[in-house]
Design an enzyme around this catalytic site. Structure first.
Site, PDB file in Angstrom:
ATOM      1  N   LYS A   1       2.133   4.650  -2.351  1.00  0.00           N
ATOM      2  CA  LYS A   1       3.572   4.396  -2.530  1.00  0.00           C
ATOM      3  C   LYS A   1       4.294   5.191  -1.440  1.00  0.00           C
ATOM      4  O   LYS A   1       4.521   6.388  -1.575  1.00  0.00           O
ATOM      5  CB  LYS A   1       4.019   4.844  -3.921  1.00  0.00           C
ATOM      6  CG  LYS A   1       5.537   5.002  -4.104  1.00  0.00           C
ATOM      7  CD  LYS A   1       6.318   3.734  -3.848  1.00  0.00           C
ATOM      8  CE  LYS A   1       7.810   3.993  -4.023  1.00  0.00           C
ATOM      9  NZ  LYS A   1       8.384   4.793  -2.892  1.00  0.00           N
ATOM     10  N   PRO A   2       4.635   4.531  -0.306  1.00  0.00           N
ATOM     11  CA  PRO A   2       5.327   5.250   0.763  1.00  0.00           C
ATOM     12  C   PRO A   2       6.790   5.482   0.420  1.00  0.00           C
ATOM     13  O   PRO A   2       7.355   4.815  -0.453  1.00  0.00           O
ATOM     14  CB  PRO A   2       5.186   4.308   1.964  1.00  0.00           C
ATOM     15  CG  PRO A   2       5.138   2.940   1.345  1.00  0.00           C
ATOM     16  CD  PRO A   2       4.415   3.110   0.034  1.00  0.00           C
TER      17      PRO A   2
ATOM     18  N   GLU B   1      15.288  25.501   1.298  1.00  0.00           N
ATOM     19  CA  GLU B   1      14.643  24.820   2.404  1.00  0.00           C
ATOM     20  C   GLU B   1      15.695  23.959   3.092  1.00  0.00           C
ATOM     21  O   GLU B   1      16.243  23.027   2.492  1.00  0.00           O
ATOM     22  CB  GLU B   1      13.488  23.955   1.895  1.00  0.00           C
ATOM     23  CG  GLU B   1      12.677  23.315   2.990  1.00  0.00           C
ATOM     24  CD  GLU B   1      11.484  22.530   2.447  1.00  0.00           C
ATOM     25  OE1 GLU B   1      10.516  22.355   3.202  1.00  0.00           O
ATOM     26  OE2 GLU B   1      11.535  22.095   1.273  1.00  0.00           O
TER      27      GLU B   1
ATOM     28  N   GLU C   1      10.750   5.237   0.560  1.00  0.00           N
ATOM     29  CA  GLU C   1      11.569   4.047   0.767  1.00  0.00           C
ATOM     30  C   GLU C   1      12.212   4.018   2.160  1.00  0.00           C
ATOM     31  O   GLU C   1      12.572   2.948   2.660  1.00  0.00           O
ATOM     32  CB  GLU C   1      12.666   3.955  -0.300  1.00  0.00           C
ATOM     33  CG  GLU C   1      13.603   5.145  -0.360  1.00  0.00           C
ATOM     34  CD  GLU C   1      13.082   6.288  -1.214  1.00  0.00           C
ATOM     35  OE1 GLU C   1      13.820   7.270  -1.389  1.00  0.00           O
ATOM     36  OE2 GLU C   1      11.943   6.200  -1.707  1.00  0.00           O
TER      37      GLU C   1
ATOM     38  N   ARG D   1      10.954  20.630  15.467  1.00  0.00           N
ATOM     39  CA  ARG D   1      10.138  19.420  15.437  1.00  0.00           C
ATOM     40  C   ARG D   1      10.669  18.489  14.346  1.00  0.00           C
ATOM     41  O   ARG D   1      10.987  18.918  13.245  1.00  0.00           O
ATOM     42  CB  ARG D   1       8.671  19.797  15.168  1.00  0.00           C
ATOM     43  CG  ARG D   1       7.699  18.633  15.210  1.00  0.00           C
ATOM     44  CD  ARG D   1       6.276  19.133  15.257  1.00  0.00           C
ATOM     45  NE  ARG D   1       5.969  20.036  14.165  1.00  0.00           N
ATOM     46  CZ  ARG D   1       4.970  19.858  13.293  1.00  0.00           C
ATOM     47  NH1 ARG D   1       4.204  18.797  13.381  1.00  0.00           N
ATOM     48  NH2 ARG D   1       4.745  20.738  12.352  1.00  0.00           N
TER      49      ARG D   1
ATOM     50  N   CYS E   1       7.972  20.294   6.244  1.00  0.00           N
ATOM     51  CA  CYS E   1       7.787  21.259   5.158  1.00  0.00           C
ATOM     52  C   CYS E   1       7.325  22.621   5.674  1.00  0.00           C
ATOM     53  O   CYS E   1       7.501  23.634   4.997  1.00  0.00           O
ATOM     54  CB  CYS E   1       6.789  20.722   4.140  1.00  0.00           C
ATOM     55  SG  CYS E   1       5.203  20.259   4.852  1.00  0.00           S
TER      56      CYS E   1
ATOM     57  N   ARG F   1      -4.001  11.429   5.925  1.00  0.00           N
ATOM     58  CA  ARG F   1      -4.588  12.693   5.470  1.00  0.00           C
ATOM     59  C   ARG F   1      -5.095  12.587   4.039  1.00  0.00           C
ATOM     60  O   ARG F   1      -6.098  13.197   3.670  1.00  0.00           O
ATOM     61  CB  ARG F   1      -3.553  13.820   5.600  1.00  0.00           C
ATOM     62  CG  ARG F   1      -4.132  15.206   5.409  1.00  0.00           C
ATOM     63  CD  ARG F   1      -3.210  16.271   5.963  1.00  0.00           C
ATOM     64  NE  ARG F   1      -2.012  16.452   5.166  1.00  0.00           N
ATOM     65  CZ  ARG F   1      -1.031  17.303   5.499  1.00  0.00           C
ATOM     66  NH1 ARG F   1      -1.104  17.995   6.626  1.00  0.00           N
ATOM     67  NH2 ARG F   1       0.021  17.439   4.733  1.00  0.00           N
TER      68      ARG F   1
ATOM     69  N   GLY G   1       6.068  16.128  -1.208  1.00  0.00           N
ATOM     70  CA  GLY G   1       7.506  15.978  -1.369  1.00  0.00           C
ATOM     71  C   GLY G   1       8.118  17.256  -1.901  1.00  0.00           C
ATOM     72  O   GLY G   1       7.568  18.352  -1.737  1.00  0.00           O
ATOM     73  N   SER G   2       9.237  17.125  -2.576  1.00  0.00           N
ATOM     74  CA  SER G   2       9.973  18.304  -3.029  1.00  0.00           C
ATOM     75  C   SER G   2       9.275  18.992  -4.193  1.00  0.00           C
ATOM     76  O   SER G   2       8.555  18.366  -4.986  1.00  0.00           O
ATOM     77  CB  SER G   2      11.390  17.910  -3.458  1.00  0.00           C
ATOM     78  OG  SER G   2      11.362  17.207  -4.691  1.00  0.00           O
TER      79      SER G   2
ATOM     80  N   GLU H   1       1.555  18.880  -2.434  1.00  0.00           N
ATOM     81  CA  GLU H   1       1.987  19.589  -1.224  1.00  0.00           C
ATOM     82  C   GLU H   1       3.493  19.544  -1.249  1.00  0.00           C
ATOM     83  O   GLU H   1       4.102  18.513  -0.965  1.00  0.00           O
ATOM     84  CB  GLU H   1       1.394  18.918   0.020  1.00  0.00           C
ATOM     85  CG  GLU H   1       1.467  19.789   1.264  1.00  0.00           C
ATOM     86  CD  GLU H   1       2.733  19.548   2.060  1.00  0.00           C
ATOM     87  OE1 GLU H   1       3.649  20.404   1.931  1.00  0.00           O
ATOM     88  OE2 GLU H   1       2.820  18.548   2.769  1.00  0.00           O
TER      89      GLU H   1
END
Length: 513
Positions: free
Chosen positions: A205-206, A416, A208, A311, A317, A190, A261-262, A283
């Site tokens: 940077k995916p 969350e 870990e 899901r 998120c 995306r 992420g957060s 996001e």
């Protein structure tokens, strides 16, 4: 830096369980997709330090591979390669970029099954769900291969006869893409699809927990003929992730950062990017309300709640976080929702072909979810279903849980959850539920079910979120503008708006004509 270290067949109880047999491992026919090196400037390489870290299957705790534990110096080397490649890539035509992305999409499509197996092995998703993510993730490369040729400028009528005014769009430059573990292919495609379509190059940077999918994407990008240095992947463990993020924010060669992420980590990146006034797309976390009005189709509302809440084991998120049900149908909804959960949610190893819900991603998340449930019970909530770890299935499995009588004192109301915990909250009328739903700093997604068209229009406009599902629990697609408001982020991903995050407007003024 503390918060940034977060970035990056038998029965039990009321639930059916598929007993874990042998580990899924890496049963991938195309062995070239399973990589143990990072991908920088078209070269597969390890960390300069030689360090590696293990990738763990969360379903059984078994190591399924290892990848380089790179540091900030390795990351900056990748940034330099991306910058050098940008100097040529930005000059390619839209048609050329479109062609490259289409070729990448074609090889991604040919390897759908293999990609799904990798996702299941490192994230724990059921194989069917992983296959759905692959189709979803691939669709972004297809979409942006088409959008690449629709990045338009504008001609403006000049107020002066001797001048002409034109706006054109240009790529911002090298982009650093920091992605999460819960959608290890889609969150990369995306972002990268839009960046490459715009003429930017990128360093990914995916997370870990799920680096193998990112490396498989790189292998297929290489196979498709994407030029060296245009798409780079650096991997690191939790120990090096904060400094890599910092180096991206501070490098003068990085023009923009896109992070999913957060909210807490997003704020840190926001602060660090301020010094260089970098383009930033965020996001971040959500606290999605899911509202069921008394005139709703209760069957559709139940199925929408199942889809939205459970899901990826609730680890999304946009997952329904607070389920508000109008008091006239509260008991009926609770009963039918409970029965649907018992019938449809089957815990087990995602690779068994039977399970519909896998494990939580790691021990820390399992502990957090368990703590949220215990907090609710301690403060007076009722457990209608589940409520504890499913230890007989595996260490990171948690029973699908339904909690009633939830109130604002409880963690599950305010935080969350990111787990398979559905919480029910009773409301009296539309005015009250809008006040309750909007009483949060987050504003990513919201859902509601109603058959009153006037109410639908009112509520859709008044919900303080960036995306609204109306009589629908699944709202994402490549064509949709994905993003939130308030502390849920900046910018949009997907749709034609997604490319705007990677371009800037250049004004050309022609004088003395």
């Amino acid at each position: 830096m503390g918060l940034m270290r977060q970035v990056l067949g038998e029965s039990f109880g009321l639930f059916r369980q598929v007993k874990l047999s042998r580990p899924l491992g890496m049963r991938v026919r195309n062995a070239s997709l399973v990589r143990s090196k990072a991908f920088v400037n078209g070269i597969w390489k390890g960390a300069a330090s030689g360090e590696e870290f293990a990738v763990i299957n969360p379903a059984d705790g078994e190591a399924i591979g290892s990848v380089p534990n790179m540091n900030e110096n390795d990351a900056l080397e990748a940034v330099g390669a991306a910058y050098d490649s940008f100097l040529q890539w930005q000059e390619t035509t839209a048609k050329e970029r479109s062609h490259h992305l289409r070729k990448w999409f074609d090889v991604l499509q040919k390897n759908q099954d293999e990609l799904a197996k990798i996702i299941t092995a490192e994230s724990g998703k059921p194989l069917k769900e992983a296959a759905g993510e692959v189709a979803y993730g691939n669709s972004f490369i297809e979409w942006f291969s088409e959008e690449a040729r629709r990045i338009h400028g504008e001609v403006i009528d000049s107020p002066i006869k001797s001048k002409e005014m034109i706006f054109i769009r240009r790529p911002i430059g090298v982009t650093a893409l920091i992605t999460p573990w819960n959608f290890p292919i889609a969150m990369i495609t995306r972002k990268a699809g839009a960046a490459l379509a715009a003429g930017c190059t990128c360093v990914v940077k995916p997370a870990e927990d799920t680096p193998l999918t990112a490396l498989a994407l790189a292998a297929l990008a290489e196979e498709s003929g994407l030029p060296a240095g245009v798409f780079n992947v650096v991997t690191s463990g939790r120990d090096n992730a904060p400094l890599i993020g910092k180096s991206f924010c501070e490098s003068p060669l990085v023009a923009g950062i896109s992070f999913t992420g957060s909210t807490e980590v997003g704020k840190l990146l926001y602060k660090m990017c301020a010094k260089g006034v970098k383009r930033l797309s965020l996001e971040l976390g959500g606290n999605a309300p899911f509202i069921v009005f008394k005139n709703a189709d209760i069957g559709k509302a139940v199925q929408g709640a199942i889809a939205s809440k459970f899901r990826n084991c609730g680890q999304t998120c946009v997952s329904a976080n607070r389920l508000f049900v109008e008091e006239e149908m509260y008991d009926e909804f609770a009963g039918k929702f409970k029965e649907a959960m018992k019938a449809q949610l089957i815990l087990g190893n995602g690779g068994d072909g039977v399970s519909t819900m896998g494990p939580l991603i790691n021990d820390a998340q399992t502990k957090k979810v368990d703590g949220i449930v215990q907090d609710a019970v301690k403060k007076g909530a009722r457990i209608l279903l589940g409520g504890k770890k499913a230890s007989s299935v595996g260490d990171r499995f948690f029973e699908p849980t339904l909690i009633a009588d939830v109130d604002p004192r409880m963690l599950c109301y305010n935080e969350e959850i990111f787990g398979p915990i559905a919480v029910l909250i009773k409301f009296k009328n539309e005015e009250e539920v809008l006040r309750l739903a909007n009483h949060t700093k987050r504003g990513l997604a919201g859902y509601f079910f109603s058959n009153d068209i006037a109410q639908i229009w009112r509520v859709a406009k008044k919900l303080e979120v960036g995306m609204v599902g109306i009589n629908e629990g699944i709202i994402s697609s490549a064509e949709a503008a994905f993003g939130g408001i308030k502390e849920s982020g900046l910018g949009r991903e997907g749709s034609h708006y997604g490319i705007e995050e990677f371009t800037y407007i250049k004004y050309l003024c022609f004088g003395n004509l």
